[in-house]
Write a protein that holds these residues in place. Structure first.
Motif, PDB file in Angstrom:
ATOM      1  N   LYS A 138      24.438 -46.073   6.435  1.00 55.33           N
ATOM      2  CA  LYS A 138      24.742 -45.318   5.629  1.00 55.33           C
ATOM      3  C   LYS A 138      26.135 -44.612   5.840  1.00 55.33           C
ATOM      4  O   LYS A 138      26.849 -44.172   4.840  1.00 55.33           O
ATOM      5  N   LYS A 139      26.497 -44.335   6.974  1.00 50.32           N
ATOM      6  CA  LYS A 139      27.799 -43.856   7.481  1.00 50.32           C
ATOM      7  C   LYS A 139      28.786 -45.176   7.169  1.00 50.32           C
ATOM      8  O   LYS A 139      29.833 -44.625   6.430  1.00 50.32           O
ATOM      9  N   ILE A 140      28.518 -46.379   7.247  1.00 49.00           N
ATOM     10  CA  ILE A 140      29.625 -47.335   6.869  1.00 49.00           C
ATOM     11  C   ILE A 140      29.518 -47.306   5.299  1.00 49.00           C
ATOM     12  O   ILE A 140      30.817 -47.456   4.918  1.00 49.00           O
ATOM     13  N   LYS A 141      28.684 -47.181   4.800  1.00 50.91           N
ATOM     14  CA  LYS A 141      28.417 -47.273   3.202  1.00 50.91           C
ATOM     15  C   LYS A 141      29.276 -45.797   2.695  1.00 50.91           C
ATOM     16  O   LYS A 141      30.201 -45.906   1.700  1.00 50.91           O
ATOM     17  N   ASN A 142      29.187 -44.688   3.322  1.00 50.24           N
ATOM     18  CA  ASN A 142      29.860 -43.458   2.833  1.00 50.24           C
ATOM     19  C   ASN A 142      31.444 -43.769   3.084  1.00 50.24           C
ATOM     20  O   ASN A 142      32.428 -43.392   2.143  1.00 50.24           O
ATOM     21  N   LEU A 143      31.745 -44.288   4.373  1.00 48.73           N
ATOM     22  CA  LEU A 143      33.191 -44.770   4.526  1.00 48.73           C
ATOM     23  C   LEU A 143      33.910 -45.520   3.585  1.00 48.73           C
ATOM     24  O   LEU A 143      34.929 -45.504   3.089  1.00 48.73           O
ATOM     25  N   ARG A 144      32.990 -46.228   3.310  1.00 47.13           N
ATOM     26  CA  ARG A 144      33.614 -47.521   2.501  1.00 47.13           C
ATOM     27  C   ARG A 144      33.847 -46.970   0.859  1.00 47.13           C
ATOM     28  O   ARG A 144      34.854 -47.241   0.147  1.00 47.13           O
ATOM     29  N   LEU A 145      32.928 -45.958   0.609  1.00 47.82           N
ATOM     30  CA  LEU A 145      32.903 -45.454  -0.892  1.00 47.82           C
ATOM     31  C   LEU A 145      34.177 -44.228  -0.821  1.00 47.82           C
ATOM     32  O   LEU A 145      34.782 -44.339  -1.800  1.00 47.82           O
ATOM     33  N   LYS A 146      34.261 -43.782   0.305  1.00 52.92           N
ATOM     34  CA  LYS A 146      35.497 -42.725   0.445  1.00 52.92           C
ATOM     35  C   LYS A 146      36.810 -43.520   0.388  1.00 52.92           C
ATOM     36  O   LYS A 146      37.800 -43.020  -0.337  1.00 52.92           O
ATOM     37  N   LYS A 147      36.600 -44.775   0.808  1.00 52.52           N
ATOM     38  CA  LYS A 147      38.096 -45.572   0.667  1.00 52.52           C
ATOM     39  C   LYS A 147      38.020 -46.171  -0.702  1.00 52.52           C
ATOM     40  O   LYS A 147      39.041 -46.951  -0.888  1.00 52.52           O
ATOM     41  N   GLY A 148      37.280 -46.130  -1.570  1.00 50.18           N
ATOM     42  CA  GLY A 148      37.216 -46.691  -2.857  1.00 50.18           C
ATOM     43  C   GLY A 148      37.073 -48.122  -2.659  1.00 50.18           C
ATOM     44  O   GLY A 148      37.493 -48.898  -3.797  1.00 50.18           O
ATOM     45  N   SER A 179      27.729 -56.977  15.734  1.00 44.87           N
ATOM     46  CA  SER A 179      28.084 -57.076  17.085  1.00 44.87           C
ATOM     47  C   SER A 179      29.138 -55.755  17.048  1.00 44.87           C
ATOM     48  O   SER A 179      29.506 -55.522  16.077  1.00 44.87           O
ATOM     49  N   ILE A 180      29.339 -55.608  18.547  1.00 40.34           N
ATOM     50  CA  ILE A 180      30.595 -54.745  18.815  1.00 40.34           C
ATOM     51  C   ILE A 180      31.717 -54.818  18.155  1.00 40.34           C
ATOM     52  O   ILE A 180      32.526 -54.129  17.497  1.00 40.34           O
ATOM     53  N   GLU A 181      32.214 -56.203  18.254  1.00 38.97           N
ATOM     54  CA  GLU A 181      33.480 -56.577  17.646  1.00 38.97           C
ATOM     55  C   GLU A 181      33.617 -56.398  16.301  1.00 38.97           C
ATOM     56  O   GLU A 181      34.506 -55.841  15.586  1.00 38.97           O
ATOM     57  N   THR A 182      32.628 -56.819  15.584  1.00 41.18           N
ATOM     58  CA  THR A 182      32.550 -56.778  14.015  1.00 41.18           C
ATOM     59  C   THR A 182      32.382 -55.354  13.766  1.00 41.18           C
ATOM     60  O   THR A 182      33.207 -54.835  12.510  1.00 41.18           O
ATOM     61  N   PHE A 183      31.612 -54.734  14.324  1.00 39.54           N
ATOM     62  CA  PHE A 183      31.553 -52.911  14.043  1.00 39.54           C
ATOM     63  C   PHE A 183      32.867 -52.316  13.989  1.00 39.54           C
ATOM     64  O   PHE A 183      33.329 -51.920  13.215  1.00 39.54           O
ATOM     65  N   GLU A 189      38.007 -50.219  11.684  1.00 38.83           N
ATOM     66  CA  GLU A 189      39.470 -50.212  11.503  1.00 38.83           C
ATOM     67  C   GLU A 189      39.916 -50.408  10.250  1.00 38.83           C
ATOM     68  O   GLU A 189      40.785 -49.800   9.820  1.00 38.83           O
ATOM     69  N   VAL A 190      39.209 -51.427   9.502  1.00 43.07           N
ATOM     70  CA  VAL A 190      39.505 -51.616   8.135  1.00 43.07           C
ATOM     71  C   VAL A 190      39.140 -50.319   7.267  1.00 43.07           C
ATOM     72  O   VAL A 190      39.783 -50.050   6.356  1.00 43.07           O
ATOM     73  N   LEU A 191      38.205 -49.555   7.644  1.00 39.99           N
ATOM     74  CA  LEU A 191      37.961 -48.261   7.074  1.00 39.99           C
ATOM     75  C   LEU A 191      38.496 -47.135   7.419  1.00 39.99           C
ATOM     76  O   LEU A 191      38.284 -46.085   7.042  1.00 39.99           O
ATOM     77  N   GLY A 192      39.299 -47.276   8.394  1.00 39.16           N
ATOM     78  CA  GLY A 192      40.269 -46.363   8.950  1.00 39.16           C
ATOM     79  C   GLY A 192      39.707 -44.976   9.764  1.00 39.16           C
ATOM     80  O   GLY A 192      40.034 -44.085   9.605  1.00 39.16           O
ATOM     81  N   CYS A 193      38.823 -45.576  10.568  1.00 43.03           N
ATOM     82  CA  CYS A 193      37.854 -44.559  11.208  1.00 43.03           C
ATOM     83  C   CYS A 193      37.589 -45.085  12.609  1.00 43.03           C
ATOM     84  O   CYS A 193      37.483 -46.243  12.946  1.00 43.03           O
ATOM     85  N   SER A 194      37.979 -44.047  13.638  1.00 40.73           N
ATOM     86  CA  SER A 194      37.900 -44.572  15.049  1.00 40.73           C
ATOM     87  C   SER A 194      36.470 -44.436  15.629  1.00 40.73           C
ATOM     88  O   SER A 194      35.646 -43.661  14.908  1.00 40.73           O
ATOM     89  N   PRO A 195      36.009 -45.298  16.444  1.00 39.41           N
ATOM     90  CA  PRO A 195      34.661 -45.049  16.962  1.00 39.41           C
ATOM     91  C   PRO A 195      34.227 -43.663  17.175  1.00 39.41           C
ATOM     92  O   PRO A 195      33.311 -43.279  16.872  1.00 39.41           O
ATOM     93  N   LYS A 196      35.195 -42.839  17.984  1.00 38.82           N
ATOM     94  CA  LYS A 196      34.942 -41.653  18.200  1.00 38.82           C
ATOM     95  C   LYS A 196      34.528 -40.582  17.042  1.00 38.82           C
ATOM     96  O   LYS A 196      33.358 -40.033  16.857  1.00 38.82           O
ATOM     97  N   GLU A 197      35.354 -40.953  16.032  1.00 34.35           N
ATOM     98  CA  GLU A 197      35.176 -40.251  14.642  1.00 34.35           C
ATOM     99  C   GLU A 197      33.972 -40.543  14.170  1.00 34.35           C
ATOM    100  O   GLU A 197      33.086 -39.700  13.386  1.00 34.35           O
ATOM    101  N   PHE A 198      33.496 -41.848  14.114  1.00 34.51           N
ATOM    102  CA  PHE A 198      32.242 -42.202  13.668  1.00 34.51           C
ATOM    103  C   PHE A 198      31.152 -41.688  14.184  1.00 34.51           C
ATOM    104  O   PHE A 198      29.820 -41.239  13.411  1.00 34.51           O
TER     105      PHE A 198
END
Length: 180
Positions: A5-15, A43-47, A52-61
């Motif tokens: 859900k968080k990935i989806k929300n970040l994707r939608l925020k990025k349009g 995987s961690i690498e894919t995540f 990175e593409v969504l402009g969010c650091s793991p800490k922020e996520f």
């Protein structure tokens, strides 16, 4: 934690569409869909690459506190600008609203005052007249609104708001982000 859900929300925020996110991460649209519905785990690498593409650091996520949105804004959050020459005062009601989808402002036009003229754009404008009356010049057309009336228009033509009252006029305006 709803990672999908968080990935989806970040994707939608990025349009981005699922397909666009997939293209930028070398993943399929179907895989992105599965991630967003928590049917698959990356995987961690894919995540990290998706973040990175969504402009969010793991800490922020993962930082719940940082993700809490501000809902109520008080007078200390607001900023003002007064243009004495044109006879208007503009008050930005939400800080950094020019970086958001909507930009809400309070506009006070002195007697004879006019807000600056705007070029055509893809923005939409909503306004509510709190006090006085105004003229809205939209291209070659002229519209009038008084206290208690709302205005709404697509900014596809040159436009300007002018005080049409013997005293000050006040409006609340909300303008959407222009994508020109």
């Amino acid at each position: 934690m709803d990672i999908g859900k968080k990935i989806k929300n970040l994707r939608l925020k990025k349009g981005l569409t699922q397909e666009e996110l997939g293209e930028r991460t070398d993943l399929s649209k179907g895989y992105i869909s599965q991630l967003e519905r928590d049917l698959s785990s990356p995987s961690i690498e894919t995540f990290f690459h998706i973040l990175e593409v969504l402009g969010c650091s793991p800490k922020e996520f993962f930082d719940e506190q940082a993700r809490e949105q501000k809902v109520v804004y008080n007078e200390e959050d607001q900023t003002d600008y007064y243009d004495e020459e044109k006879g208007y005062n503009i008050q930005w009601l939400v800080p950094e609203s020019n970086e958001k989808e909507m930009e809400p402002v309070k506009l006070v036009l002195q007697k004879g005052g006019a807000f600056k003229e705007f070029e055509p754009s893809l923005a939409e404008t909503f306004g509510y007249v709190l006090k006085g009356s105004v003229v809205i010049q939209l291209g070659k057309r002229t519209y009038f609104a008084k206290a208690g009336e709302a205005i709404y228009f697509h900014a596809s033509e040159t436009h300007q708001i002018i005080n049409d009252s013997d005293g000050p006029s006040e409006l609340i305006l909300t303008v959407t982000e222009s994508y020109l």
